[in-house]
Design a protein around this motif. Structure first.
Motif, PDB file in Angstrom:
ATOM      1  N   GLY A 282       0.827  -1.211   0.000  1.00 40.49           N
ATOM      2  CA  GLY A 282       0.000   0.000   0.000  1.00 40.49           C
ATOM      3  C   GLY A 282       0.855   1.253   0.000  1.00 40.49           C
ATOM      4  N   GLU A 283       0.732   2.053  -1.041  1.00 41.66           N
ATOM      5  CA  GLU A 283       1.503   3.290  -1.169  1.00 41.66           C
ATOM      6  C   GLU A 283       0.572   4.501  -1.120  1.00 41.66           C
ATOM      7  OE1 GLU A 283       4.653   2.907  -4.443  1.00 41.66           O
ATOM      8  OE2 GLU A 283       3.116   1.456  -5.041  1.00 41.66           O
ATOM      9  N   ASN A 284       1.071   5.586  -0.522  1.00 40.41           N
ATOM     10  CA  ASN A 284       0.332   6.852  -0.476  1.00 40.41           C
ATOM     11  C   ASN A 284      -1.100   6.649   0.014  1.00 40.41           C
ATOM     12  OD1 ASN A 284       2.559   8.332  -1.721  1.00 40.41           O
ATOM     13  ND2 ASN A 284       1.981   7.287  -3.601  1.00 40.41           N
ATOM     14  N   LEU A 285      -1.222   5.891   1.061  1.00 40.19           N
ATOM     15  CA  LEU A 285      -2.548   5.516   1.542  1.00 40.19           C
ATOM     16  C   LEU A 285      -3.379   6.738   1.918  1.00 40.19           C
ATOM     17  CD1 LEU A 285      -1.687   2.383   3.728  1.00 40.19           C
ATOM     18  CD2 LEU A 285      -2.589   2.454   1.383  1.00 40.19           C
ATOM     19  N   SER A 286      -4.607   6.745   1.459  1.00 40.16           N
ATOM     20  CA  SER A 286      -5.645   7.763   1.682  1.00 40.16           C
ATOM     21  C   SER A 286      -5.525   8.959   0.748  1.00 40.16           C
ATOM     22  CB  SER A 286      -5.671   8.246   3.146  1.00 40.16           C
ATOM     23  OG  SER A 286      -4.641   9.175   3.430  1.00 40.16           O
ATOM     24  N   TYR A 287      -4.439   9.052  -0.035  1.00 42.01           N
ATOM     25  CA  TYR A 287      -4.281  10.161  -0.971  1.00 42.01           C
ATOM     26  C   TYR A 287      -4.834   9.798  -2.350  1.00 42.01           C
ATOM     27  CZ  TYR A 287      -1.174  12.341   2.451  1.00 42.01           C
ATOM     28  OH  TYR A 287      -0.659  12.910   3.592  1.00 42.01           O
ATOM     29  N   GLU A 288      -4.939  10.791  -3.230  1.00 44.87           N
ATOM     30  CA  GLU A 288      -5.486  10.555  -4.568  1.00 44.87           C
ATOM     31  C   GLU A 288      -4.619   9.606  -5.378  1.00 44.87           C
ATOM     32  OE1 GLU A 288      -6.253  14.199  -6.576  1.00 44.87           O
ATOM     33  OE2 GLU A 288      -7.834  14.847  -5.198  1.00 44.87           O
ATOM     34  N   ASN A 289      -3.316   9.604  -5.118  1.00 48.21           N
ATOM     35  CA  ASN A 289      -2.409   8.714  -5.849  1.00 48.21           C
ATOM     36  C   ASN A 289      -2.150   7.407  -5.103  1.00 48.21           C
ATOM     37  OD1 ASN A 289      -0.959  10.022  -3.820  1.00 48.21           O
ATOM     38  ND2 ASN A 289       0.952  10.063  -4.980  1.00 48.21           N
ATOM     39  N   GLU A 290      -3.078   7.045  -4.239  1.00 47.16           N
ATOM     40  CA  GLU A 290      -2.975   5.766  -3.525  1.00 47.16           C
ATOM     41  C   GLU A 290      -2.869   4.602  -4.522  1.00 47.16           C
ATOM     42  OE1 GLU A 290      -5.708   4.749  -0.156  1.00 47.16           O
ATOM     43  OE2 GLU A 290      -6.463   3.267  -1.565  1.00 47.16           O
ATOM     44  N   ARG A 291      -2.027   3.645  -4.181  1.00 46.61           N
ATOM     45  CA  ARG A 291      -1.900   2.448  -5.008  1.00 46.61           C
ATOM     46  C   ARG A 291      -1.706   1.237  -4.101  1.00 46.61           C
ATOM     47  NH1 ARG A 291       2.931   1.373  -9.363  1.00 46.61           N
ATOM     48  NH2 ARG A 291       4.172   1.610  -7.444  1.00 46.61           N
ATOM     49  N   ILE A 292      -2.481   0.197  -4.345  1.00 48.94           N
ATOM     50  CA  ILE A 292      -2.340  -1.060  -3.610  1.00 48.94           C
ATOM     51  C   ILE A 292      -2.071  -2.160  -4.622  1.00 48.94           C
ATOM     52  CG2 ILE A 292      -3.455  -2.744  -2.111  1.00 48.94           C
ATOM     53  CD1 ILE A 292      -5.030  -0.472  -0.862  1.00 48.94           C
ATOM     54  N   THR A 293      -0.939  -2.831  -4.450  1.00 50.68           N
ATOM     55  CA  THR A 293      -0.484  -3.848  -5.396  1.00 50.68           C
ATOM     56  C   THR A 293      -0.440  -5.208  -4.721  1.00 50.68           C
ATOM     57  OG1 THR A 293       0.938  -2.169  -6.442  1.00 50.68           O
ATOM     58  CG2 THR A 293       1.366  -4.484  -6.987  1.00 50.68           C
ATOM     59  N   ARG A 294      -0.936  -6.224  -5.409  1.00 54.53           N
ATOM     60  CA  ARG A 294      -0.886  -7.600  -4.906  1.00 54.53           C
ATOM     61  C   ARG A 294       0.176  -8.361  -5.689  1.00 54.53           C
ATOM     62  NH1 ARG A 294      -2.448 -12.650  -6.277  1.00 54.53           N
ATOM     63  NH2 ARG A 294      -3.267 -14.051  -4.646  1.00 54.53           N
ATOM     64  N   VAL A 295       1.088  -9.034  -4.977  1.00 57.99           N
ATOM     65  CA  VAL A 295       2.152  -9.763  -5.663  1.00 57.99           C
ATOM     66  C   VAL A 295       2.608 -10.938  -4.813  1.00 57.99           C
ATOM     67  CG1 VAL A 295       3.936  -8.247  -4.697  1.00 57.99           C
ATOM     68  CG2 VAL A 295       4.417  -9.514  -6.780  1.00 57.99           C
ATOM     69  N   ASP A 296       2.918 -12.050  -5.472  1.00 58.29           N
ATOM     70  CA  ASP A 296       3.517 -13.197  -4.803  1.00 58.29           C
ATOM     71  C   ASP A 296       4.921 -12.804  -4.344  1.00 58.29           C
ATOM     72  OD1 ASP A 296       5.192 -15.717  -4.677  1.00 58.29           O
ATOM     73  OD2 ASP A 296       3.240 -16.616  -5.049  1.00 58.29           O
ATOM     74  N   ILE A 297       5.309 -13.191  -3.120  1.00 62.01           N
ATOM     75  CA  ILE A 297       6.613 -12.741  -2.617  1.00 62.01           C
ATOM     76  C   ILE A 297       7.770 -13.284  -3.463  1.00 62.01           C
ATOM     77  CG2 ILE A 297       5.766 -12.468  -0.255  1.00 62.01           C
ATOM     78  CD1 ILE A 297       7.394 -15.006   0.433  1.00 62.01           C
ATOM     79  N   ASN A 298       7.543 -14.375  -4.193  1.00 65.77           N
ATOM     80  CA  ASN A 298       8.594 -14.929  -5.047  1.00 65.77           C
ATOM     81  C   ASN A 298       8.755 -14.150  -6.352  1.00 65.77           C
ATOM     82  OD1 ASN A 298       9.244 -17.567  -3.519  1.00 65.77           O
ATOM     83  ND2 ASN A 298       7.013 -17.633  -3.729  1.00 65.77           N
ATOM     84  N   LYS A 299       7.853 -13.202  -6.612  1.00 64.91           N
ATOM     85  CA  LYS A 299       7.860 -12.521  -7.898  1.00 64.91           C
ATOM     86  C   LYS A 299       8.060 -11.012  -7.772  1.00 64.91           C
ATOM     87  CE  LYS A 299       4.852 -16.031  -9.965  1.00 64.91           C
ATOM     88  NZ  LYS A 299       3.552 -16.299 -10.623  1.00 64.91           N
ATOM     89  N   ILE A 300       8.458 -10.549  -6.592  1.00 67.13           N
ATOM     90  CA  ILE A 300       8.688  -9.121  -6.414  1.00 67.13           C
ATOM     91  C   ILE A 300      10.000  -8.732  -7.083  1.00 67.13           C
ATOM     92  CG2 ILE A 300       9.086  -7.271  -4.734  1.00 67.13           C
ATOM     93  CD1 ILE A 300       7.267  -8.692  -2.821  1.00 67.13           C
ATOM     94  N   ASP A 301       9.923  -7.743  -7.955  1.00 66.88           N
ATOM     95  CA  ASP A 301      11.095  -7.333  -8.732  1.00 66.88           C
ATOM     96  C   ASP A 301      11.991  -6.404  -7.912  1.00 66.88           C
ATOM     97  OD1 ASP A 301      12.561  -7.077 -11.301  1.00 66.88           O
ATOM     98  OD2 ASP A 301      11.934  -4.980 -11.106  1.00 66.88           O
TER      99      ASP A 301
END
Length: 206
Positions: free
Chosen positions: A172-191
């Motif tokens: 969860g990035e920039n939570l509660s702001y307009e540019n909030e982004r929540i990304t789902r990813v397998d821990i084995n595939k995080i770049d």
């Protein structure tokens, strides 16, 4: 006697500051906090003091001011979770402080995921190491506050090194702001090269 108001600002956006907290800030004539938090508030007509690495300087400033002024100390998230409150209590009595909680970024993140969090393991990696791998092994839900060192990739790498591989991470990035982004990813595939803003991560077993 004037009480020092310690106010939690919630996850970031003003919409998530409790009315009681906003009232305390509006009624104060001196506001103390980190630069980012001060910049987020409308402090026109108020004196402000920026908290830097010199916490003792902030304490001296408060001691010199709060008797004759209405002082508010603003902190990110909730006052009761890795905030300045612990340090303030070393220098002021309970009678000198009035603590007004805020919505933590963890609460907000779980709400955005539509998940309860009463059985989750909670931790902070802000400027500290944390044996979070053990917490991940023992809990189906884990929430961590991150910093520039403990990025999602570094957290995932530590988990994999500790033999924890079957987990999903919500970032969860920039939570509660307009540019909030929540990304789902397998821990084995995080770049490794993907850059995330300082964020909150929730690690779950699905």
């Amino acid at each position: 006697m004037n009480k020092i108001k310690v106010v939690g600002l919630g996850p970031g956006h003003k919409d998530y500051i409790l009315p009681k907290g906003m009232e305390a800030i509006n009624n104060s004539n001196i506001v103390i906090g980190a630069k980012r938090n001060l910049q987020a508030m409308n402090l026109q007509g108020k004196e402000s003091y920026e908290i830097t690495g010199n916490l003792d300087g902030a304490i001296d400033f408060i001691k010199n001011k709060y008797i004759d002024n209405r002082v508010a100390v603003i902190v990110s998230g909730d006052t009761g979770f890795y905030s300045l409150l612990t340090f303030l209590k070393k220098h002021f009595t309970a009678e000198e402080l009035e603590v007004i909680p805020g919505i933590s970024s963890m609460q907000y993140m779980f709400a955005r995921l539509g998940e309860s969090w009463e059985n989750a393991y909670l931790g902070s990696l802000h400027g500290r190491d944390n044996s979070f791998a053990e917490g991940v092994r023992e809990h189906k839900k884990v929430c961590l506050l991150t910093d520039k060192k403990w990025t999602p990739f570094m957290i995932a790498q530590r988990l994999i090194e500790e033999g924890v591989k079957d987990r999903v991470m919500y970032i969860g990035e920039n939570l509660s702001y307009e540019n909030e982004r929540i990304t789902r990813v397998d821990i084995n595939k995080i770049d490794r090269d993907t850059v995330y803003d300082i964020c909150v991560v929730v690690i779950v077993y699905e």
